[in-house]
Design a protein around this motif. Structure first.
Motif, PDB file in Angstrom:
ATOM      1  N   GLU A  71      32.604  52.146  35.971  1.00 33.86           N
ATOM      2  CA  GLU A  71      33.174  52.173  34.631  1.00 33.86           C
ATOM      3  C   GLU A  71      34.699  52.058  34.745  1.00 33.86           C
ATOM      4  OE1 GLU A  71      32.126  52.459  31.356  1.00 33.86           O
ATOM      5  OE2 GLU A  71      30.108  51.956  32.076  1.00 33.86           O
ATOM      6  N   ALA A  72      35.291  51.201  33.948  1.00 32.75           N
ATOM      7  CA  ALA A  72      36.741  51.039  33.929  1.00 32.75           C
ATOM      8  C   ALA A  72      37.262  51.323  32.533  1.00 32.75           C
ATOM      9  CB  ALA A  72      37.130  49.631  34.361  1.00 32.75           C
ATOM     10  N   ALA A  73      38.468  51.865  32.460  1.00 31.14           N
ATOM     11  CA  ALA A  73      39.111  52.130  31.176  1.00 31.14           C
ATOM     12  C   ALA A  73      39.900  50.901  30.743  1.00 31.14           C
ATOM     13  CB  ALA A  73      40.035  53.338  31.301  1.00 31.14           C
ATOM     14  N   LEU A  74      39.803  50.576  29.455  1.00 37.05           N
ATOM     15  CA  LEU A  74      40.537  49.439  28.899  1.00 37.05           C
ATOM     16  C   LEU A  74      41.716  49.989  28.114  1.00 37.05           C
ATOM     17  CD1 LEU A  74      37.530  47.249  27.673  1.00 37.05           C
ATOM     18  CD2 LEU A  74      38.508  47.467  29.973  1.00 37.05           C
ATOM     19  N   GLU A  75      42.904  49.701  28.625  1.00 33.66           N
ATOM     20  CA  GLU A  75      44.125  50.259  28.052  1.00 33.66           C
ATOM     21  C   GLU A  75      45.027  49.128  27.538  1.00 33.66           C
ATOM     22  OE1 GLU A  75      45.938  52.462  31.204  1.00 33.66           O
ATOM     23  OE2 GLU A  75      44.253  53.859  31.416  1.00 33.66           O
ATOM     24  N   PRO A  76      46.006  49.431  26.728  1.00 30.26           N
ATOM     25  CA  PRO A  76      46.923  48.371  26.261  1.00 30.26           C
ATOM     26  C   PRO A  76      47.571  47.598  27.399  1.00 30.26           C
ATOM     27  CG  PRO A  76      47.210  50.335  24.943  1.00 30.26           C
ATOM     28  CD  PRO A  76      46.265  50.716  26.063  1.00 30.26           C
ATOM     29  N   ALA A  77      47.800  48.262  28.525  1.00 27.93           N
ATOM     30  CA  ALA A  77      48.453  47.584  29.649  1.00 27.93           C
ATOM     31  C   ALA A  77      47.480  46.768  30.496  1.00 27.93           C
ATOM     32  CB  ALA A  77      49.156  48.602  30.539  1.00 27.93           C
ATOM     33  N   GLY A  78      46.178  47.043  30.385  1.00 25.23           N
ATOM     34  CA  GLY A  78      45.203  46.322  31.189  1.00 25.23           C
ATOM     35  C   GLY A  78      44.009  47.175  31.526  1.00 25.23           C
ATOM     36  N   VAL A  79      43.324  46.817  32.580  1.00 31.29           N
ATOM     37  CA  VAL A  79      42.122  47.524  33.032  1.00 31.29           C
ATOM     38  C   VAL A  79      42.518  48.562  34.067  1.00 31.29           C
ATOM     39  CG1 VAL A  79      39.877  47.279  34.173  1.00 31.29           C
ATOM     40  CG2 VAL A  79      40.687  45.507  32.601  1.00 31.29           C
ATOM     41  N   ARG A  80      42.111  49.798  33.815  1.00 29.10           N
ATOM     42  CA  ARG A  80      42.386  50.893  34.748  1.00 29.10           C
ATOM     43  C   ARG A  80      41.084  51.216  35.487  1.00 29.10           C
ATOM     44  NH1 ARG A  80      47.255  52.938  36.211  1.00 29.10           N
ATOM     45  NH2 ARG A  80      47.855  52.963  33.993  1.00 29.10           N
ATOM     46  N   TYR A  81      41.087  50.991  36.806  1.00 32.35           N
ATOM     47  CA  TYR A  81      39.890  51.249  37.605  1.00 32.35           C
ATOM     48  C   TYR A  81      39.822  52.724  38.000  1.00 32.35           C
ATOM     49  CZ  TYR A  81      39.399  46.185  37.836  1.00 32.35           C
ATOM     50  OH  TYR A  81      39.247  44.855  37.503  1.00 32.35           O
ATOM     51  N   THR A  82      38.679  53.126  38.548  1.00 29.86           N
ATOM     52  CA  THR A  82      38.434  54.544  38.832  1.00 29.86           C
ATOM     53  C   THR A  82      39.389  55.108  39.875  1.00 29.86           C
ATOM     54  OG1 THR A  82      36.716  53.865  40.403  1.00 29.86           O
ATOM     55  CG2 THR A  82      35.995  54.444  38.176  1.00 29.86           C
ATOM     56  N   GLY A  83      39.936  54.254  40.737  1.00 27.79           N
ATOM     57  CA  GLY A  83      40.900  54.723  41.723  1.00 27.79           C
ATOM     58  C   GLY A  83      42.325  54.746  41.205  1.00 27.79           C
ATOM     59  N   GLY A  84      42.504  54.460  39.933  1.00 24.86           N
ATOM     60  CA  GLY A  84      43.828  54.445  39.332  1.00 24.86           C
ATOM     61  C   GLY A  84      44.506  53.087  39.337  1.00 24.86           C
ATOM     62  N   GLU A  85      43.912  52.093  39.955  1.00 22.49           N
ATOM     63  CA  GLU A  85      44.508  50.760  40.019  1.00 22.49           C
ATOM     64  C   GLU A  85      44.551  50.141  38.614  1.00 22.49           C
ATOM     65  OE1 GLU A  85      41.721  51.671  41.513  1.00 22.49           O
ATOM     66  OE2 GLU A  85      41.769  51.292  43.677  1.00 22.49           O
ATOM     67  N   LEU A  86      45.620  49.441  38.324  1.00 26.40           N
ATOM     68  CA  LEU A  86      45.772  48.799  37.020  1.00 26.40           C
ATOM     69  C   LEU A  86      45.886  47.289  37.207  1.00 26.40           C
ATOM     70  CD1 LEU A  86      46.258  49.112  33.921  1.00 26.40           C
ATOM     71  CD2 LEU A  86      48.713  49.085  34.458  1.00 26.40           C
ATOM     72  N   LEU A  87      45.066  46.569  36.457  1.00 28.63           N
ATOM     73  CA  LEU A  87      45.131  45.106  36.458  1.00 28.63           C
ATOM     74  C   LEU A  87      45.472  44.662  35.040  1.00 28.63           C
ATOM     75  CD1 LEU A  87      44.748  42.447  37.993  1.00 28.63           C
ATOM     76  CD2 LEU A  87      42.324  42.522  37.398  1.00 28.63           C
ATOM     77  N   GLY A  88      46.636  44.039  34.896  1.00 33.54           N
ATOM     78  CA  GLY A  88      47.114  43.655  33.581  1.00 33.54           C
ATOM     79  C   GLY A  88      46.295  42.541  32.949  1.00 33.54           C
ATOM     80  N   TRP A  89      46.391  42.459  31.625  1.00 36.01           N
ATOM     81  CA  TRP A  89      45.605  41.462  30.906  1.00 36.01           C
ATOM     82  C   TRP A  89      46.021  40.042  31.259  1.00 36.01           C
ATOM     83  CZ3 TRP A  89      41.425  43.493  29.463  1.00 36.01           C
ATOM     84  CH2 TRP A  89      41.363  44.785  28.956  1.00 36.01           C
ATOM     85  N   ASP A  90      47.301  39.801  31.499  1.00 37.38           N
ATOM     86  CA  ASP A  90      47.729  38.460  31.893  1.00 37.38           C
ATOM     87  C   ASP A  90      47.124  38.060  33.235  1.00 37.38           C
ATOM     88  OD1 ASP A  90      49.196  38.082  29.605  1.00 37.38           O
ATOM     89  OD2 ASP A  90      51.128  38.604  30.515  1.00 37.38           O
ATOM     90  N   ASP A  91      47.038  39.015  34.158  1.00 37.33           N
ATOM     91  CA  ASP A  91      46.418  38.728  35.448  1.00 37.33           C
ATOM     92  C   ASP A  91      44.924  38.446  35.280  1.00 37.33           C
ATOM     93  OD1 ASP A  91      48.579  38.768  37.145  1.00 37.33           O
ATOM     94  OD2 ASP A  91      48.450  40.911  37.564  1.00 37.33           O
ATOM     95  N   LEU A  92      44.274  39.195  34.386  1.00 38.67           N
ATOM     96  CA  LEU A  92      42.854  38.938  34.139  1.00 38.67           C
ATOM     97  C   LEU A  92      42.649  37.539  33.570  1.00 38.67           C
ATOM     98  CD1 LEU A  92      41.294  42.238  32.761  1.00 38.67           C
ATOM     99  CD2 LEU A  92      40.448  40.867  34.658  1.00 38.67           C
ATOM    100  N   ARG A  93      43.521  37.132  32.666  1.00 38.67           N
ATOM    101  CA  ARG A  93      43.410  35.770  32.125  1.00 38.67           C
ATOM    102  C   ARG A  93      43.617  34.738  33.216  1.00 38.67           C
ATOM    103  NH1 ARG A  93      46.507  38.544  28.193  1.00 38.67           N
ATOM    104  NH2 ARG A  93      45.236  39.018  26.333  1.00 38.67           N
ATOM    105  N   ARG A  94      44.511  35.018  34.141  1.00 35.98           N
ATOM    106  CA  ARG A  94      44.720  34.104  35.279  1.00 35.98           C
ATOM    107  C   ARG A  94      43.438  33.960  36.102  1.00 35.98           C
ATOM    108  NH1 ARG A  94      48.057  35.901  40.557  1.00 35.98           N
ATOM    109  NH2 ARG A  94      47.579  34.105  41.889  1.00 35.98           N
ATOM    110  N   VAL A  95      42.733  35.068  36.292  1.00 33.24           N
ATOM    111  CA  VAL A  95      41.483  35.024  37.050  1.00 33.24           C
ATOM    112  C   VAL A  95      40.458  34.136  36.343  1.00 33.24           C
ATOM    113  CG1 VAL A  95      39.530  36.395  37.895  1.00 33.24           C
ATOM    114  CG2 VAL A  95      41.865  37.273  38.137  1.00 33.24           C
ATOM    115  N   THR A  96      40.387  34.218  35.011  1.00 34.48           N
ATOM    116  CA  THR A  96      39.398  33.426  34.278  1.00 34.48           C
ATOM    117  C   THR A  96      39.669  31.933  34.380  1.00 34.48           C
ATOM    118  OG1 THR A  96      40.612  33.494  32.172  1.00 34.48           O
ATOM    119  CG2 THR A  96      39.067  35.302  32.628  1.00 34.48           C
ATOM    120  N   GLU A  97      40.898  31.573  34.685  1.00 35.78           N
ATOM    121  CA  GLU A  97      41.262  30.151  34.762  1.00 35.78           C
ATOM    122  C   GLU A  97      40.956  29.535  36.120  1.00 35.78           C
ATOM    123  OE1 GLU A  97      45.359  30.358  33.790  1.00 35.78           O
ATOM    124  OE2 GLU A  97      45.009  30.776  31.656  1.00 35.78           O
TER     125      GLU A  97
END
Length: 283
Positions: free
Chosen positions: A36-62
């Motif tokens: 389970e990951a938390a969805l925050e304004p800054a991005g996705v917060r993983y269980t270990g505290g890692e944050l992946l920003g929404w712009d980076d996620l969009r880059r992955v989809t491309e």
């Protein structure tokens, strides 16, 4: 191990955020497991505290043909240029286990089948896979892992250090490097095969790159070495590619002839595994 993801994980997270969700199920290891990951304004917060920003996620989809790792240095492609082979090596996602791209060519079947099931068919073609097993071209190590899980004691060989590094970054390959029944040798199968003991292996898994990339691994001289190290009543699995394609028919015909000339008593077509199976001493 760093978080590894692809567009298969990124797109559902973006869709969940667009729906207003505050949490979402996702995978950090290319669908081997779920968290389970938390969805925050800054991005996705993983269980270990890692944050992946929404712009980076969009880059992955491309980027549909490569996986990404989230490291201390940020988001990086699981991709390297091989100096020794002079081509790009990439980890390519599928809905299940990823494959490896060498010069843009996938090293597993991915149309209508995933790489893990592709490997299972290879193993079944020479079942039971027990005793000592030689895997001539490690790649991502799926054949070595599945052979070891079936009870074999596996020696796997990989010529390219870049491939080994990519495999170490692949969550599906991770068990390979700690498995008690897997021994990895780095070097060329052409060079190492003559050093292996005669009759030592009950099964050989020979899954080379395409003929155009590694024609030497389809040679009569190499087949004679494989025949020598195979035990009496042993079996050789030889991946060819689609046996019904024009190129597959040509490669299979030449390989069959050279295998018989090398001493194998029978060579059997296994179209479900895109392969030939050669027998030492008959089936």
């Amino acid at each position: 191990m760093p978080i590894v993801l692809s567009h298969y994980q990124a797109k559902p997270l973006l869709e969940a955020w667009s729906r207003g969700a505050s949490q979402a199920a996702t995978s950090v290891d290319l669908n081997r497991s779920e968290v389970e990951a938390a969805l925050e304004p800054a991005g996705v917060r993983y269980t270990g505290g890692e944050l992946l920003g929404w712009d980076d996620l969009r880059r992955v989809t491309e980027e549909a043909s490569v996986c990404f790792g989230l490291t201390d240095a940020g988001l990086v492609k699981v991709q390297e240029y091989s100096e020794s082979a002079s081509h790009l090596v990439s980890l390519m996602p599928t809905p299940r286990a990823p494959t490896m791209l060498l010069s843009g060519i996938p090293m597993h079947r991915i149309k209508g089948i995933d790489p893990w099931e592709d490997t299972q068919r290879k193993i079944r073609a020479v079942a039971p896979v027990v005793g000592k097993v030689l895997d001539t071209t490690m790649g991502l190590g799926y054949s070595a892992l599945q052979a070891a899980e079936s009870g074999g004691e596996v020696t796997t060989i990989e010529v390219d250090p870049t491939v080994v590094r990519i495999a170490r970054r692949n969550p599906w390959s991770a068990p390979l490097f700690t498995h008690p029944r897997v021994t990895m040798l780095e070097g060329s199968s052409l060079d190492l095969a003559p050093e292996l003991p005669t009759g030592a292996f009950s099964r050989i898994l020979h899954d080379p790159p395409t003929f155009s990339l590694a024609g030497e691994l389809y040679s009569g001289a190499f087949y004679r070495e494989l025949y020598r190290v195979l035990s009496r009543s042993g079996r050789l699995f030889h991946y060819i590619g689609d046996l019904e394609s024009i190129s597959g028919r040509v490669v299979a015909k030449g390989a069959t002839r050279r295998l018989l000339e090398a001493g194998f008593e029978k060579v059997q077509r296994r179209p479900e595994a895109f392969a030939l199976v050669a027998y030492k001493g008959g089936p």
